[in-house]
Design an enzyme around this catalytic site. Structure first.
Site, PDB file in Angstrom:
ATOM      1  N   CYS A  42      76.207 -10.106  -5.003  1.00 30.01           N
ATOM      2  CA  CYS A  42      77.281  -9.012  -4.403  1.00 30.01           C
ATOM      3  C   CYS A  42      77.406  -9.234  -3.373  1.00 30.01           C
ATOM      4  O   CYS A  42      76.444 -10.230  -2.305  1.00 30.01           O
ATOM      5  CB  CYS A  42      76.700  -7.862  -4.219  1.00 30.01           C
ATOM      6  SG  CYS A  42      78.599  -6.796  -3.707  1.00 30.01           S
ATOM      7  N   ASP A  44      78.161  -8.891  -0.690  1.00 34.01           N
ATOM      8  CA  ASP A  44      78.808  -7.049  -0.103  1.00 34.01           C
ATOM      9  C   ASP A  44      77.956  -7.964   1.475  1.00 34.01           C
ATOM     10  O   ASP A  44      76.674  -8.763   1.224  1.00 34.01           O
ATOM     11  CB  ASP A  44      77.371  -6.329  -0.236  1.00 34.01           C
ATOM     12  CG  ASP A  44      77.603  -4.926   0.523  1.00 34.01           C
ATOM     13  OD1 ASP A  44      77.565  -5.145   1.741  1.00 34.01           O
ATOM     14  OD2 ASP A  44      78.099  -4.074   0.321  1.00 34.01           O
ATOM     15  N   ARG A  46      76.202  -6.774   3.568  1.00 34.23           N
ATOM     16  CA  ARG A  46      74.798  -6.403   3.771  1.00 34.23           C
ATOM     17  C   ARG A  46      73.728  -6.603   3.137  1.00 34.23           C
ATOM     18  O   ARG A  46      72.398  -6.506   3.130  1.00 34.23           O
ATOM     19  CB  ARG A  46      75.184  -4.202   3.999  1.00 34.23           C
ATOM     20  CG  ARG A  46      76.211  -4.202   4.732  1.00 34.23           C
ATOM     21  CD  ARG A  46      76.283  -2.474   4.536  1.00 34.23           C
ATOM     22  NE  ARG A  46      76.863  -2.764   3.292  1.00 34.23           N
ATOM     23  CZ  ARG A  46      77.648  -1.442   2.624  1.00 34.23           C
ATOM     24  NH1 ARG A  46      76.956  -0.706   3.383  1.00 34.23           N
ATOM     25  NH2 ARG A  46      77.576  -1.521   1.306  1.00 34.23           N
ATOM     26  N   HIS A  98      72.084  -4.206  -5.615  1.00 30.62           N
ATOM     27  CA  HIS A  98      72.192  -3.199  -4.348  1.00 30.62           C
ATOM     28  C   HIS A  98      72.735  -2.110  -4.226  1.00 30.62           C
ATOM     29  O   HIS A  98      73.510  -1.379  -4.806  1.00 30.62           O
ATOM     30  CB  HIS A  98      72.824  -4.017  -3.004  1.00 30.62           C
ATOM     31  CG  HIS A  98      73.896  -3.468  -3.565  1.00 30.62           C
ATOM     32  ND1 HIS A  98      74.160  -3.023  -2.403  1.00 30.62           N
ATOM     33  CD2 HIS A  98      74.967  -4.666  -3.303  1.00 30.62           C
ATOM     34  CE1 HIS A  98      75.994  -3.319  -2.659  1.00 30.62           C
ATOM     35  NE2 HIS A  98      76.245  -4.401  -2.981  1.00 30.62           N
ATOM     36  N   CYS A 101      76.542   0.212  -3.205  1.00 30.01           N
ATOM     37  CA  CYS A 101      77.614  -0.825  -3.949  1.00 30.01           C
ATOM     38  C   CYS A 101      78.605  -0.421  -3.447  1.00 30.01           C
ATOM     39  O   CYS A 101      78.970  -0.261  -4.497  1.00 30.01           O
ATOM     40  CB  CYS A 101      76.897  -1.466  -4.712  1.00 30.01           C
ATOM     41  SG  CYS A 101      77.655  -3.336  -5.780  1.00 30.01           S
TER      42      CYS A 101
HETATM   43 CO    CO Z   1      77.977  -4.661  -3.951  1.00 30.34          CO
END
Ligand code: CO
Length: 215
Positions: A42, A44, A46, A98, A101
């Site tokens: 992803c 993302d 993080r 994750h 998400c």
């Molecule tokens: Co995500």
């Protein structure tokens, strides 16, 4: 928050640090790549691929998008898979979802998100495929976490269906495809332990290509 200019200072410090530990570090990097892993994760912020895997530059070929998707009609991920399998000969392909998400969360809500709608529809399709199991989970958080896992599994299947993976596996015995979920509450990765050879066999009964592979 890091200031924009500060990034260049950090970059210099990082480059110096690498050279200090290994004087020809960048010469080595420049000479070519032979990563064992293709990681599809992803976007993302993080979930930094190399960091969570403890791998250095050159060790993992990375593709990231919203909610770690690998739809068959996405030219971007298709090109990445082709390059990683055919040209780099990666031994393992990992789809890593994750917890927390945002993409999966958004797909669970009835909301018009503009250009994100067709992308998130792929996750809604996963929900539809597993509706009975998901609707039976009454706790919303648990349902959300299960959809994160099921989405990873479905994306693994999508990767296994590709001609590149099937042909290479029949010929070389790799790459294997694995599904993971990174738990950002603990920092730990959970292996969903997909039975790759079983899944491949299932898939080949429907999606078989010519010469033992599919078209
Ligand atoms: Co995500």
């Amino acid at each position: 928050m890091t200031e924009y200019r500060e990034i260049f200072e950090r970059n210099k410090a990082w480059a110096n640090d690498k050279i200090e530990h290994q004087h020809d570090y960048f010469a080595q990097l420049s000479s070519g790549q032979q990563p064992n892993y293709l990681y599809i994760g992803c976007s993302d912020s993080r979930v930094p691929a190399n960091e969570i895997m403890g791998l250095d530059a050159g060790e993992v070929f990375v593709h990231r998008n919203i909610a770690n998707m690998a739809p068959s009609n996405d030219l971007n991920v298709a090109a990445v898979i082709n390059y990683a399998v055919v040209h780099l000969g990666v031994k393992n392909i990992i789809i890593c979802g994750h917890t927390n998400c945002g993409g999966v969360k958004a797909a669970m809500q009835s909301k018009d998100l503009g250009i994100l709608n067709p992308w998130l529809r792929n996750i809604r399709d996963v929900y539809r495929l597993h509706r009975i199991e998901l609707d039976a989970i009454k706790d919303e958080e648990a349902r959300y976490n299960r959809l994160i896992e099921l989405n990873v599994i479905e994306q693994c299947l999508s990767v296994i269906k590709t001609a590149e993976v099937q042909i290479s596996f029949l010929k070389n015995g790799y790459p294997k495809v694995s599904g993971w979920v990174f738990n950002m509450g603990t920092g730990l990765i959970k292996d969903l332990e997909i039975n790759f050879t079983e899944r491949l066999k299932d898939i080949q009964s429907i999606y078989r290509l010519e010469n033992g592979a599919l078209v």
